[in-house]
Structure formats: C-alpha cells, structure tokens
Design a protein around this motif. Sequence first.
Motif, PDB file in Angstrom:
ATOM      1  N   ASP A 131       0.005  35.605 -33.416  1.00  0.00           N
ATOM      2  CA  ASP A 131       0.970  34.924 -34.280  1.00  0.00           C
ATOM      3  C   ASP A 131       2.380  35.450 -34.034  1.00  0.00           C
ATOM      4  O   ASP A 131       3.347  34.683 -34.075  1.00  0.00           O
ATOM      5  N   ARG A 132       2.504  36.759 -33.770  1.00  0.00           N
ATOM      6  CA  ARG A 132       3.817  37.329 -33.428  1.00  0.00           C
ATOM      7  C   ARG A 132       4.331  36.729 -32.128  1.00  0.00           C
ATOM      8  O   ARG A 132       5.504  36.374 -32.017  1.00  0.00           O
ATOM      9  N   GLN A 133       3.445  36.604 -31.149  1.00  0.00           N
ATOM     10  CA  GLN A 133       3.867  36.038 -29.865  1.00  0.00           C
ATOM     11  C   GLN A 133       4.302  34.589 -30.026  1.00  0.00           C
ATOM     12  O   GLN A 133       5.338  34.175 -29.493  1.00  0.00           O
ATOM     13  N   ASN A 134       3.547  33.805 -30.780  1.00  0.00           N
ATOM     14  CA  ASN A 134       3.908  32.401 -31.006  1.00  0.00           C
ATOM     15  C   ASN A 134       5.237  32.287 -31.755  1.00  0.00           C
ATOM     16  O   ASN A 134       6.080  31.452 -31.414  1.00  0.00           O
ATOM     17  N   LEU A 148       8.065  33.224 -29.332  1.00  0.00           N
ATOM     18  CA  LEU A 148       8.336  32.133 -28.391  1.00  0.00           C
ATOM     19  C   LEU A 148       9.149  31.032 -29.071  1.00  0.00           C
ATOM     20  O   LEU A 148      10.133  30.534 -28.515  1.00  0.00           O
ATOM     21  N   GLN A 149       8.773  30.663 -30.282  1.00  0.00           N
ATOM     22  CA  GLN A 149       9.518  29.632 -31.017  1.00  0.00           C
ATOM     23  C   GLN A 149      10.956  30.079 -31.273  1.00  0.00           C
ATOM     24  O   GLN A 149      11.895  29.304 -31.127  1.00  0.00           O
ATOM     25  N   TYR A 150      11.134  31.347 -31.624  1.00  0.00           N
ATOM     26  CA  TYR A 150      12.466  31.904 -31.867  1.00  0.00           C
ATOM     27  C   TYR A 150      13.318  31.831 -30.594  1.00  0.00           C
ATOM     28  O   TYR A 150      14.476  31.420 -30.638  1.00  0.00           O
ATOM     29  N   VAL A 151      12.734  32.205 -29.464  1.00  0.00           N
ATOM     30  CA  VAL A 151      13.453  32.169 -28.186  1.00  0.00           C
ATOM     31  C   VAL A 151      13.823  30.726 -27.848  1.00  0.00           C
ATOM     32  O   VAL A 151      14.961  30.438 -27.458  1.00  0.00           O
ATOM     33  N   GLN A 152      12.871  29.810 -28.001  1.00  0.00           N
ATOM     34  CA  GLN A 152      13.143  28.415 -27.686  1.00  0.00           C
ATOM     35  C   GLN A 152      14.206  27.824 -28.605  1.00  0.00           C
ATOM     36  O   GLN A 152      15.069  27.071 -28.166  1.00  0.00           O
ATOM     37  N   ASP A 153      14.178  28.196 -29.876  1.00  0.00           N
ATOM     38  CA  ASP A 153      15.185  27.705 -30.823  1.00  0.00           C
ATOM     39  C   ASP A 153      16.571  28.246 -30.509  1.00  0.00           C
ATOM     40  O   ASP A 153      17.574  27.622 -30.833  1.00  0.00           O
ATOM     41  N   ASP A 211      14.206  24.642 -25.146  1.00  0.00           N
ATOM     42  CA  ASP A 211      12.793  24.443 -25.461  1.00  0.00           C
ATOM     43  C   ASP A 211      11.857  24.678 -24.283  1.00  0.00           C
ATOM     44  O   ASP A 211      10.651  24.616 -24.436  1.00  0.00           O
ATOM     45  N   LYS A 212      12.408  24.979 -23.106  1.00  0.00           N
ATOM     46  CA  LYS A 212      11.569  25.253 -21.942  1.00  0.00           C
ATOM     47  C   LYS A 212      11.466  26.745 -21.647  1.00  0.00           C
ATOM     48  O   LYS A 212      10.885  27.137 -20.636  1.00  0.00           O
ATOM     49  N   ALA A 213      12.011  27.572 -22.513  1.00  0.00           N
ATOM     50  CA  ALA A 213      11.938  29.021 -22.324  1.00  0.00           C
ATOM     51  C   ALA A 213      10.477  29.457 -22.325  1.00  0.00           C
ATOM     52  O   ALA A 213       9.635  28.866 -22.996  1.00  0.00           O
ATOM     53  N   LYS A 214      10.199  30.509 -21.544  1.00  0.00           N
ATOM     54  CA  LYS A 214       8.839  31.027 -21.436  1.00  0.00           C
ATOM     55  C   LYS A 214       8.855  32.538 -21.605  1.00  0.00           C
ATOM     56  O   LYS A 214       9.836  33.196 -21.284  1.00  0.00           O
ATOM     57  N   ILE A 215       7.750  33.052 -22.087  1.00  0.00           N
ATOM     58  CA  ILE A 215       7.557  34.497 -22.164  1.00  0.00           C
ATOM     59  C   ILE A 215       6.666  34.886 -20.995  1.00  0.00           C
ATOM     60  O   ILE A 215       5.552  34.372 -20.857  1.00  0.00           O
ATOM     61  N   GLN A 216       7.166  35.781 -20.142  1.00  0.00           N
ATOM     62  CA  GLN A 216       6.382  36.236 -19.002  1.00  0.00           C
ATOM     63  C   GLN A 216       5.428  37.363 -19.394  1.00  0.00           C
ATOM     64  O   GLN A 216       4.341  37.450 -18.877  1.00  0.00           O
ATOM     65  N   THR A 259       2.507  29.591 -41.526  1.00  0.00           N
ATOM     66  CA  THR A 259       2.850  29.931 -40.147  1.00  0.00           C
ATOM     67  C   THR A 259       3.834  31.092 -40.144  1.00  0.00           C
ATOM     68  O   THR A 259       4.792  31.101 -40.910  1.00  0.00           O
ATOM     69  N   TRP A 260       3.588  32.088 -39.269  1.00  0.00           N
ATOM     70  CA  TRP A 260       4.504  33.207 -39.160  1.00  0.00           C
ATOM     71  C   TRP A 260       5.720  32.792 -38.364  1.00  0.00           C
ATOM     72  O   TRP A 260       5.625  32.167 -37.319  1.00  0.00           O
ATOM     73  N   LYS A 261       6.905  33.154 -38.905  1.00  0.00           N
ATOM     74  CA  LYS A 261       8.178  32.837 -38.253  1.00  0.00           C
ATOM     75  C   LYS A 261       9.056  34.082 -38.246  1.00  0.00           C
ATOM     76  O   LYS A 261       8.931  34.945 -39.107  1.00  0.00           O
ATOM     77  N   ILE A 262       9.943  34.144 -37.269  1.00  0.00           N
ATOM     78  CA  ILE A 262      10.940  35.208 -37.253  1.00  0.00           C
ATOM     79  C   ILE A 262      12.081  34.768 -38.146  1.00  0.00           C
ATOM     80  O   ILE A 262      12.661  33.693 -37.943  1.00  0.00           O
ATOM     81  N   THR A 263      12.397  35.586 -39.141  1.00  0.00           N
ATOM     82  CA  THR A 263      13.450  35.239 -40.089  1.00  0.00           C
ATOM     83  C   THR A 263      14.653  36.160 -39.978  1.00  0.00           C
ATOM     84  O   THR A 263      15.587  36.045 -40.763  1.00  0.00           O
TER      85      THR A 263
END
Length: 104
Positions: free
Chosen positions: A29-32, A35-40, A44-49, A96-100
């Motif tokens: 959930d942290r990873q998801n 990823l959403q935080y980075v894309q926002d 929206d095509k950002a990826k975590i390697q 849903t867990w989100k970065i705030t």
Amino acid sequence: MSKARVAVVGALIVCLAACSGGGGPPHDDRQNAFLQYVQDNSNDKAKIQEFRSGKCVKAEGAPSYNCDVSAQIEAMGRDFGNQMDGVYTFTEVGGTWKITGRVQ
C-alpha cells in the motif's frame, strides 16, 4: 544530494526503524501510494524502478503514519534516481492509503 543531507536522511531512517512501534500501511500500500504521489507530481507515466520502505511511526495528533521511503524514479524519459527519498506521511482516505505530506 549533498553528503550532509544523505547522512541526515539515513540517520532519520535508522531512528524511525529503531523507534517504530509498528503499524501503519502495509508495504504494498505504501508503494502504491508513493507511485500515485509521484505520478500526481510529475506525470502519469512515471515509474518506480526500486522501492524500499521500513517501518512506520504513528504521527502525533493525527490518524496518520510517517514512513521512510527510498525509491528510484523514472519520469519524463529521465532517471531521477533517489531524489525523492525521504519521510512521508501516509493517511488512509476512503479505504485507500495516500501520501498527505512530506516530513523531510
């Protein structure tokens, strides 16, 4: 990133892991959420390697957890490496867990 900043982030991550009482969002959930935080905040095509995150610490006075994150990011056709490493606040919003926020 300067050597001093890397040292401070490293020390904070070690402290958080050592002092943590556990709990918080599961690793996936942290990873998801990250990823959403980075894309926002990029595109929206950002990826975590590569994604790493230790234990989380309950935030004082809030229904949130502060968790260390280290991730290699690729966005806009560039490798940003670990420029977004730090401690982030994760809050469960609507199931849903989100970065705030970002602590550091």
